[in-house]
Write a protein that holds these residues in place. Structure first.
Motif, mmCIF file in Angstrom:
data_model
loop_
_atom_site.group_PDB
_atom_site.id
_atom_site.type_symbol
_atom_site.label_atom_id
_atom_site.label_comp_id
_atom_site.label_asym_id
_atom_site.label_seq_id
_atom_site.Cartn_x
_atom_site.Cartn_y
_atom_site.Cartn_z
ATOM 1 N N ASN A 68 47.576 38.609 43.171
ATOM 2 C CA ASN A 68 47.886 37.229 43.536
ATOM 3 C C ASN A 68 49.070 36.654 42.757
ATOM 4 O O ASN A 68 49.672 35.668 43.184
ATOM 5 C CB ASN A 68 46.655 36.340 43.325
ATOM 6 N N TYR A 132 38.846 34.685 44.480
ATOM 7 C CA TYR A 132 38.621 36.077 44.082
ATOM 8 C C TYR A 132 37.700 36.150 42.868
ATOM 9 O O TYR A 132 36.728 36.910 42.847
ATOM 10 C CB TYR A 132 39.968 36.732 43.775
ATOM 11 N N SER A 171 42.699 41.534 54.388
ATOM 12 C CA SER A 171 43.463 40.389 53.866
ATOM 13 C C SER A 171 44.900 40.390 54.378
ATOM 14 O O SER A 171 45.526 39.333 54.497
ATOM 15 C CB SER A 171 43.472 40.406 52.328
ATOM 16 N N ARG A 184 39.436 37.077 49.904
ATOM 17 C CA ARG A 184 39.582 37.320 48.467
ATOM 18 C C ARG A 184 38.249 37.134 47.754
ATOM 19 O O ARG A 184 37.945 37.836 46.782
ATOM 20 C CB ARG A 184 40.636 36.386 47.871
#
Length: 520
Positions: A68, A132, A171, A184
């Motif tokens: 990320n 996440y 994703s 996530r």
């Protein structure tokens, strides 16, 4: 008639007053599975191959944990007309007409620019990253005890990798930030058990002499996984951020095949679950090339008392055992607080690099590279230094250097302070994981590791918000990172020292031996 399940005290007494038969027996009396591992596997080479395969899980874990930083970055932009003073004077293009500015890279290079989130709140921009780690926390609560009870270390690792890899691939097809954040979350849910299961499985294959070094192998591979990200991100910076997910998720899906066919289950876990014959088969395979060594069922029958406590454990019995014992509860609480501080600093520093005004790819590469000497530091010195001292000293170094990043105006000084702070954070992070593994017995070790990782994930959930807030006021990123890890690190003073001590298999065994040591 001999007691088929001798108590720890009777076994301890048998050492001080050995019978004539025991004196003549060329094989040592094995008081615990730790002794069996130490005696039979210390000369073998095959378990080290398995250790390397299991430790590769850290490589893919690092990629998923830090992706990320690049896919969700605030992309650079520029004014179309350099002489436009109203454009040059602002730090974000939110108030500017779309015709007066443009992105430096293609719009699809970051999810921020692709979905026009540059003017959204820090909550929305940091949502996928926080989701996440929220998944890591939630998954830790659900999955934490399964590796100690029903599934075992290997099966838990396989299931976690399957979940993380598939959600990572999907994703890449996210239509909006909400679906992206949900995926996530699922990836984090699956990933929650990977670091703990990989570390526990690898270290339970070897004896005391190799325990710290085996842990460091995983840390080194984590560093290499982290280092691979800026390299891949740099060469794909002109393409879609979605490609980066495919580049890291497809190989991790293939890794599952290698793990399934070439890695054995932990003999410690098999034994404490009452599956003694399977444990012996694993040990026999792992003895491999150890010349002249044999292992029979009779060599381990005097360890059957270990399984009495654990073979009938329910799914969440390990939680109950830790809750009912005051010493275990306070150890877990202290580790959770330290873990939270490590999580905030460890994940927040790479995310907050952009607030220091330095090159993102270069600074993240420095952070990734610094993990390697940090892991090598652990590899060579973990057996010689006290865990408590390491946590206190390095958490304080991290705190001082992190807060110092706020004040200097020179970019080179800021970069240097950030790198030192991150090095100290990595060392603290790694030592805490080893410390946790040594503080608890086999029957609850994976549960304890999972809860420590959950605390780290809590810190990681908070870090993106701090990093985004630091774009407006620097203290809210590196200033807070320093104060948090410094304060949390002091809780290691509440924990006992474990350097050079053996690890135990059940709560009963650990309580007995520690009580005897205190009274003696």
């Amino acid at each position: 008639m001999d007691d088929p399940h001798p108590s720890p005290s009777s076994l301890l007494h048998s050492v001080s007053s050995p019978s004539q038969q025991q004196v003549q027996d060329p094989k040592p009396l094995l008081l615990s599975l730790d002794d069996a591992i130490e005696h039979y596997i210390s000369k073998a080479s095959f378990p080290l191959v398995q250790v390397l395969i299991v430790s590769c899980a850290w490589f893919f874990d690092a990629q998923q944990s830090f992706i990320n930083v690049f896919t969700d970055q605030q992309p650079p932009w520029h004014c179309i007309h350099p002489n436009d003073t109203s454009c040059v004077a602002v730090s974000l293009p939110c108030s500017l007409p779309e015709t007066s500015w443009s992105w430096d890279n293609p719009k699809h290079a970051s999810m921020i620019s692709e979905w026009n989130l540059q003017c959204s709140s820090s909550f929305i921009q940091g949502l996928p990253s926080s989701a996440y780690y929220a998944g890591c926390v939630f998954g830790g609560f659900i999955l934490s005890t399964l590796a100690d009870s029903l599934l075992g270390r290997k099966n838990m690792l396989l299931l976690s990798f399957l979940t993380m890899s598939i959600s990572g691939i999907i994703s890449a097809a996210s239509p909006n930030v909400w679906i992206y954040a949900a995926l996530r979350f699922i990836a984090g849910f699956g990933r929650s058990a990977i670091p703990g299961s990989a570390l526990v499985l690898a270290t339970e294959m070897v004896g005391k002499r190799w325990r710290g070094k085996v842990s460091a192998i995983g840390f080194i591979l984590f560093s290499l996984g982290f280092l691979s990200l800026p390299v891949m991100a740099y060469f794909t910076r002109e393409s879609s951020w979605r490609n980066l997910y495919l580049l890291i998720s497809i190989p991790s899906l293939c890794y599952i095949i290698l793990l399934y066919f070439l890695v054995q289950e932990s003999p410690r876990w098999l034994f404490v679950r009452g599956r003694t014959k399977e444990a012996i088969q694993v040990l026999k395979k792992n003895i491999g090339s150890a010349q002249g060594e044999t292992l029979e069922y009779s060599d381990l029958t005097n360890l059957d008392f270990v399984a009495k406590e654990t073979c009938n454990m329910g799914t969440y019995s390990s939680l109950k055992m830790m809750w009912e014992r005051k010493w275990a509860f306070w150890r877990m609480l202290s580790l959770a607080i330290i873990g939270f501080g490590c999580g905030v600093a460890y994940y927040g520093m790479p995310l907050g690099v952009g607030t220091l005004g330095v090159n993102l790819y270069l600074s993240i590469s420095f952070n990734a590279l610094i993990e390697i000497p940090a892991a090598l530091f652990i590899f060579f010195l973990i057996g010689k230094m006290k865990r408590k001292t390491l946590v206190v000293v390095f958490s304080m170094v991290s705190a001082v250097c992190s807060v110092s990043c706020v004040f200097p105006k020179m970019r080179s000084v800021r970069t240097g302070m950030e790198v030192v702070a991150f090095f100290a954070t990595v060392v603290t992070f790694n030592v805490v994981l080893i410390y946790c593994m040594e503080l608890f017995p086999t029957s609850v070790r994976n549960t304890a590791m999972s809860f420590t990782r959950q605390a780290i994930a809590f810190g990681c959930c908070a870090a993106p918000m701090m990093a985004v807030a630091g774009r407006e006021k620097e203290f809210w990123s590196y200033g807070l990172f320093g104060f948090i890890i410094g304060g949390c690190g002091l809780f290691s003073l509440c924990l006992p020292e474990t350097r050079g001590k053996k690890i135990y298999d059940t709560m009963e065994e650990q309580e007995f031996v520690e009580r005897e040591l205190l009274s003696g």
